[in-house]
Every structure is written in structure tokens, then in C-alpha cells.
Design an enzyme around this catalytic site. Structure first.
Site, mmCIF file in Angstrom:
data_model
loop_
_atom_site.group_PDB
_atom_site.id
_atom_site.type_symbol
_atom_site.label_atom_id
_atom_site.label_comp_id
_atom_site.label_asym_id
_atom_site.label_seq_id
_atom_site.Cartn_x
_atom_site.Cartn_y
_atom_site.Cartn_z
ATOM 1 N N GLU A 162 0.885 -1.174 0.000
ATOM 2 C CA GLU A 162 0.000 0.000 0.000
ATOM 3 C C GLU A 162 0.917 1.216 0.000
ATOM 4 O O GLU A 162 1.459 1.591 1.041
ATOM 5 C CB GLU A 162 -0.882 0.009 1.258
ATOM 6 N N CYS A 170 -2.389 9.017 2.498
ATOM 7 C CA CYS A 170 -2.119 8.511 1.149
ATOM 8 C C CYS A 170 -3.263 8.876 0.213
ATOM 9 O O CYS A 170 -3.047 9.098 -0.968
ATOM 10 C CB CYS A 170 -1.914 6.999 1.187
HETATM 11 P P1 NAP Z 1 8.098 5.162 4.884
HETATM 12 O O1 NAP Z 1 9.229 6.051 5.203
HETATM 13 O O2 NAP Z 1 8.150 4.376 3.646
HETATM 14 O O3 NAP Z 1 7.935 4.211 6.145
HETATM 15 C C1 NAP Z 1 6.916 3.224 6.227
HETATM 16 C C2 NAP Z 1 7.455 2.060 7.025
HETATM 17 O O4 NAP Z 1 8.469 1.419 6.258
HETATM 18 C C3 NAP Z 1 8.129 2.472 8.337
HETATM 19 O O5 NAP Z 1 7.901 1.467 9.292
HETATM 20 C C4 NAP Z 1 9.591 2.540 7.944
HETATM 21 O O6 NAP Z 1 10.459 2.389 9.031
HETATM 22 C C5 NAP Z 1 9.693 1.379 6.984
HETATM 23 N N1 NAP Z 1 10.770 1.472 6.016
HETATM 24 C C6 NAP Z 1 11.277 2.576 5.429
HETATM 25 N N2 NAP Z 1 12.229 2.242 4.544
HETATM 26 C C7 NAP Z 1 12.332 0.901 4.571
HETATM 27 C C8 NAP Z 1 13.152 -0.045 3.886
HETATM 28 N N3 NAP Z 1 14.040 0.338 2.987
HETATM 29 N N4 NAP Z 1 13.002 -1.344 4.175
HETATM 30 C C9 NAP Z 1 12.085 -1.750 5.079
HETATM 31 N N5 NAP Z 1 11.287 -0.906 5.753
HETATM 32 C C10 NAP Z 1 11.402 0.399 5.496
HETATM 33 O O7 NAP Z 1 6.724 5.947 4.852
HETATM 34 P P2 NAP Z 1 6.168 6.939 5.933
HETATM 35 O O8 NAP Z 1 6.854 8.237 5.737
HETATM 36 O O9 NAP Z 1 6.180 6.329 7.297
HETATM 37 O O10 NAP Z 1 4.631 7.010 5.498
HETATM 38 C C11 NAP Z 1 4.175 7.814 4.511
HETATM 39 C C12 NAP Z 1 4.013 7.050 3.205
HETATM 40 O O11 NAP Z 1 3.089 5.977 3.381
HETATM 41 C C13 NAP Z 1 3.411 7.913 2.130
HETATM 42 O O12 NAP Z 1 4.038 7.642 0.912
HETATM 43 C C14 NAP Z 1 1.951 7.471 2.103
HETATM 44 O O13 NAP Z 1 1.274 7.736 0.912
HETATM 45 C C15 NAP Z 1 2.090 6.021 2.358
HETATM 46 N N6 NAP Z 1 0.827 5.469 2.825
HETATM 47 C C16 NAP Z 1 0.135 4.637 1.998
HETATM 48 C C17 NAP Z 1 -1.103 4.128 2.398
HETATM 49 C C18 NAP Z 1 -1.892 3.212 1.520
HETATM 50 O O14 NAP Z 1 -2.786 2.544 2.037
HETATM 51 N N7 NAP Z 1 -1.636 3.125 0.224
HETATM 52 C C19 NAP Z 1 -1.607 4.456 3.659
HETATM 53 C C20 NAP Z 1 -0.859 5.302 4.467
HETATM 54 C C21 NAP Z 1 0.365 5.790 4.044
HETATM 55 P P3 NAP Z 1 11.170 3.655 9.714
HETATM 56 O O15 NAP Z 1 10.112 4.531 10.233
HETATM 57 O O16 NAP Z 1 11.990 3.044 10.779
HETATM 58 O O17 NAP Z 1 11.965 4.314 8.621
#
Ligand code: NAP
Length: 467
Positions: A228, A262
């Protein structure tokens, strides 16, 4: 170590130790052991647990909501609403889960029938974001419990307080040991965990970059993954729309969660006939949005989730200006230590600019002029994402064109898009794949087993038939 910082004040709230390798191993072993038991439980046991977890969330609503507002800055009122949505989510799966898992009969042209059974697959790892720190987890946790799977959570680094509270709620609801565990690990430890034989599958909600890393690790280990990811949802306004409602809902859809959802409406695409009228009214309403203390009931939106997140949005605004877009107003960094940014509007973003391939995760709306319906659809689809969309028109034929032609996993007609426990949620293109919520989300991490059985045969010959 993890640090929780209040983004409204810049002050540290708490620190949390990282799980040691031995601690992680113990938790994964516990998950595997818990699965051996939980997979055999009846639907009644699973739904009873879901109801008790819902009760715990309900009873602790104020404490849970406070932690979310402190750790990532959303207004207290919206934190309360998020916890209430979690309660509803657990209850929906408690009520409807057994029917969603009812075995089905499939007649075969060659004679006889096949039975379709839904069976659990094992511990599921969830890598989750901070923006809806409870709801994102519940979207995976409620189906996990109903399916007979067990859950392992790697939550975002900045919401470890929330992560601990979710584990506390499940444990205090009487869940068997190991059924759901929070893993205080950094993202660098995720790939190795996905490769672990005891982990059956992985679901990630987050950015494209994180999605790529997790999908790569899951691909290498040949494990099922649901992604997602981000979006840059269109919000299309046609001449026949109720403009008052479109403006009101458009502002709400853009600034909800301080623009960090998102499925926020990130691109307002407005038919030329109503462009000026919409822009005037939308701008006035965006200018009136009050950023401030998340615990003040008069606040419309809190800070961004961190100073880094605010700086990312400021950089995107510079990027927009550099390619000739107009920042009509807003996007101002507010004085003080908090990560506040005023709501703003950008116009004239060139459709071929890099910004179109990015997600603006903050309270800034891009507004586009569309010549006609085809042009609106062209602009809406001219991005790499395909998550949600919202269309405003009272013409049935236009509504059907949007439903058919907008490249997105979800389209809301004359309303703001929102998730619901009963409705599938997910995207296409670079917004990811797979679905959460509803029966489709529940089935993502289950083994759809085909059973061929000789009917009406004496027991002895059934064994023969299996050979
Ligand atoms: P993020 O930086 O990608 O982090 C999401 C999760 O992934 C966190 O637990 C993060 O850990 C982990 N993570 C980051 N890089 C990783 C890697 N290389 N390998 C494994 N895990 C990794 O995103 P965010 O800033 O928290 O959230 C915002 C994003 O989520 C936006 O792009 C938003 O659109 C998306 N989102 C999508 C939906 C949907 O349903 N489509 C819903 C909500 C949010 P750390 O925090 O420790 O870095």
C-alpha cells in the site's frame, strides 16, 4: 534507540530501546509457536478475541489518542476518531469474518464439485507508517486474527509509543502469548526478517522506496507481499457539481491529517467553466485553515509529523517554483519550534515536471484547469500513481466515464474518499498491489485450498481416493 519527539513543540517525549538480535529471535520463535496453536482455533474463539480487543481500544480511547497526537501531531479529535474507527474495524471482522471464510462449493464440468477452503498461512510481518498509527495496523491486525494467522509489527520509528500501546491492548484482551508482537527494529533489519523461514508473508504500507526494498526481499524469499504505497489523488470538479460541497470537502480532503494521508486529494482538477469560481472559494477556505496545538479543539490541523517531513514539503515547493509553477499563497513555515506549515495552493504546475511523479505529503493543493471531461481524465491519469480519486458531477454519464477511465483503485463520486472496514482498499500502478480490508483483504494472506472429495462414499474408499 528510538526517539519520540512531539512535532508540535520539538520536545523529546520518550526513548525506546531497539530489540537486540536475541530479543528478536525470541519474538519470532514465539510467533511461530503461537501460530501452531492459533491456526487450530475455532472462528468463535477468533471473533471473541476480536471483540475483546475492540473493547480494550474503546476503554482506553483517550490514552491511545493522546499518544498518537503527541507522537505524530494529529489533532486530538482526529486521534479519537481514528481509535473509534479501529474499534469499528475489529467489530466488523468479528461480526462478518466467519461468513467471509465460509467454504464454497464449485461445480466441475467434469462432474462432482470442488470445495474451496480458506486456511491460515503463518506469521505475517507488517511494516507500517506513522500517519494513521493505529488504523494502519488494525487494517492488518483484525484480518490476521480472524484468519488464524499471527502478527509481527515493525512500526515506523517515530511512533514506538503507539506501537507499544497496540501490543498492550491485544495482550490485555487475553490474546495467547505471541499472537501479536511489536518488534522495535530499524528498517535495515526487515529484509533479513522477511527471509526467515518462520515468517510467511509481509505487508507494507509506506513510501515507494520502502515498497521496493520490501518487495525485493519478498521476491527473493518467494513470499507473498501486499504493498500500500503513495498516491497523488485527483479531485475532479465538473460544471454540474455542487460547488459549495466540492469546496468544503476538497479542503477537508486536502488538509486531513495535515495533508499526510495517502488518499488526500492532492490534485484539484477543475473544468474551465468553474475553474475561477472554484479557485476563489477553495483558496479562501484554505487560507482560513488554522494550524496549531493538536490538543486545542479550535485547531483545524496540527504540525507535520516531524521537522524532516516539513522540510521535504518546503523543498518540493522550491522545486515547483523552479519549474514555473505559481505558489498562490501558503506553504509558510510558522514561527516557533514546532513543525508547522500553513495550508497553501499551487497553480500552473507543468504536467511534464518531476513534481507530477511525487507525492506532496503536506497541506498544499495543486490546482489544474481542464478544458473538458477528456482533458480532466488525461490530467488525472498522467501520473505514476493510481490509489484513490474523487469526482464531482451530477451528470450520470460523466460519473460512469470517471468510474471506467480513472486509473485508480478507488473512486468516490460526489464525496470525499475514505477507507471503510467493509470496502477493499488499495491501488494500482506505483501505488502498490493487493488489497486491505473487506473479505479481499482477509483472503490476501490465506491459503485458498481446493478440496476434491468423493461424496457419499464409505470412509474406507475416501482414503483410496486420496492416494
Ligand atoms: P516510509 O518512510 O516508507 O515508512 C513506512 C514504514 O516502512 C516504516 O515502518 C519505515 O520504518 C519502513 N521502512 C522505510 N524504509 C524501509 C526499507 N528500505 N526497508 C524496510 N522498511 C522500510 O513511509 P512513511 O513516511 O512512514 O509514510 C508515509 C508514506 O506511506 C506515504 O508515501 C503514504 O502515501 C504512504 N501510505 C500509503 C497508504 C496506503 O494505504 N496506500 C496508507 C498510508 C500511508 P522507519 O520509520 O523506521 O523508517
Amino acid at each position: 534507540m528510538f526517539r519520540s519527539v512531539n512535532p508540535a513543540t520539538g520536545e523529546e517525549i520518550a526513548t525506546y530501546p531497539e530489540l537486540t538480535p536475541a530479543g528478536l529471535e525470541a519474538r519470532v520463535a514465539k510467533a511461530a509457536a503461537a501460530f501452531r496453536h492459533w491456526r487450530t482455533t475455532s472462528y468463535e474463539e477468533r471473533t471473541a478475541l476480536l471483540s475483546r480487543v475492540a473493547d480494550r481500544f474503546e476503554a482506553e480511547k483517550a490514552r491511545l489518542a493522546r499518544m498518537a497526537s503527541l507522537e505524530m501531531g494529529k489533532t486530538y479529535a482526529t486521534s479519537i476518531a481514528e481509535v473509534e474507527k479501529c474499534v469499528a474495524g475489529f467489530r466488523v471482522f468479528a461480526k462478518d469474518g466467519p461468513a467471509m471464510l465460509e467454504p464454497q462449493q464449485q461445480a466441475l464440468a467434469t462432474g462432482g464439485t470442488a470445495e474451496l477452503h480458506w486456511l491460515p498461512i503463518g506469521p505475517v510481518l507488517a511494516v507500517m507508517p506513522w500517519n494513521f498509527p493505529y488504523w494502519q495496523v488494525v487494517r492488518f491486525l483484525a484480518p490476521t486474527i480472524m484468519a488464524g494467522n499471527v502478527g509481527l509489527l515493525k512500526h515506523a520509528s517515530i511512533v514506538q509509543g503507539v506501537a507499544g500501546l497496540i501490543e498492550e491492548m491485544v495482550t490485555s484482551a487475553g490474546a495467547p502469548e505471541g499472537l501479536f508482537q511489536n518488534l522495535a527494529i530499524k528498517s535495515g533489519a526487515v529484509a533479513e526478517l522477511i527471509a526467515d523461514d518462520r515468517v510467511a508473508a509481509v505487508t507494507l504500507t509506506g513510501s515507494e522506496g520502502a515498497g521496493q526494498s520490501v518487495a525485493q526481499a519478498a521476491g527473493k524469499a518467494l513470499k507473498k507481499v501486499v504493498l500500500e504505497l503513495g498516491g497523488s489523488d485527483p479531485f475532479i470538479v465538473m460544471p454540474s457539481a455542487d460547488l459549495d460541497e466540492a469546496v468544503k470537502q476538497g479542503v477537508k480532503a486536502r488538509i486531513q491529517n495535515t495533508g499526510q494521508s495517502c488518499i488526500c486529494a492532492k490534485r484539484m482538477i477543475v473544468h474551465a467553466d468553474v475553474y475561477d469560481a472554484f479557485l476563489d472559494r477553495f483558496s479562501a477556505a484554505m487560507k482560513a485553515v488554522k494550524a496549531g496545538d493538536p490538543f486545542d479543539p479550535n485547531t483545524d490541523m496540527g504540525p507535520l509529523s516531524s521537522a524532516e517531513q516539513r522540510d521535504t514539503v518546503l523543498k518540493q515547493l522550491d522545486e515547483a517554483k523552479a519549474v514555473g509553477a505559481t505558489l498562490a499563497f501558503g506553504g509558510d513555515r510558522l514561527d516557533g519550534p514546532g513543525a508547522f506549515l500553513s495550508a497553501g495552493v499551487i497553480t500552473d504546475v507543468p504536467l511534464d515536471s518531476a513534481l507530477m511523479a511525487e507525492e506532496i505529503f503536506g497541506p498544499i493543493a495543486m490546482v489544474f484547469r481542464a478544458a473538458d471531461l477528456d482533458d480532466a481524465i488525461r490530467i488525472a491519469n498522467d501520473i505514476p500513481f493510481g490509489l484513490g480519486s474523487s469526482v464531482w458531477t451530477s451528470e450520470p454519464a460523466e460519473q460512469e466515464r470517471f468510474v471506467r477511465d480513472i486509473e485508480a483503485g478507488m473512486t468516490a463520486v460526489n464525496q470525499m474518499l475514505a477507507s471503510a472496514p467493509e470496502a477493499p482498499f488499495g491501488g494500482i500502478k506505483r501505488s502498490g498491489y493487493g488489497r486491505e480490508l473487506s473479505r479481499y483483504g482477509l483472503h490476501e494472506f490465506m491459503n485458498l485450498k481446493t478440496v476434491m472429495r468423493v461424496k457419499d462414499a464409505p470412509l474406507g474408499s475416501r482414503t483410496d481416493a486420496l492416494d
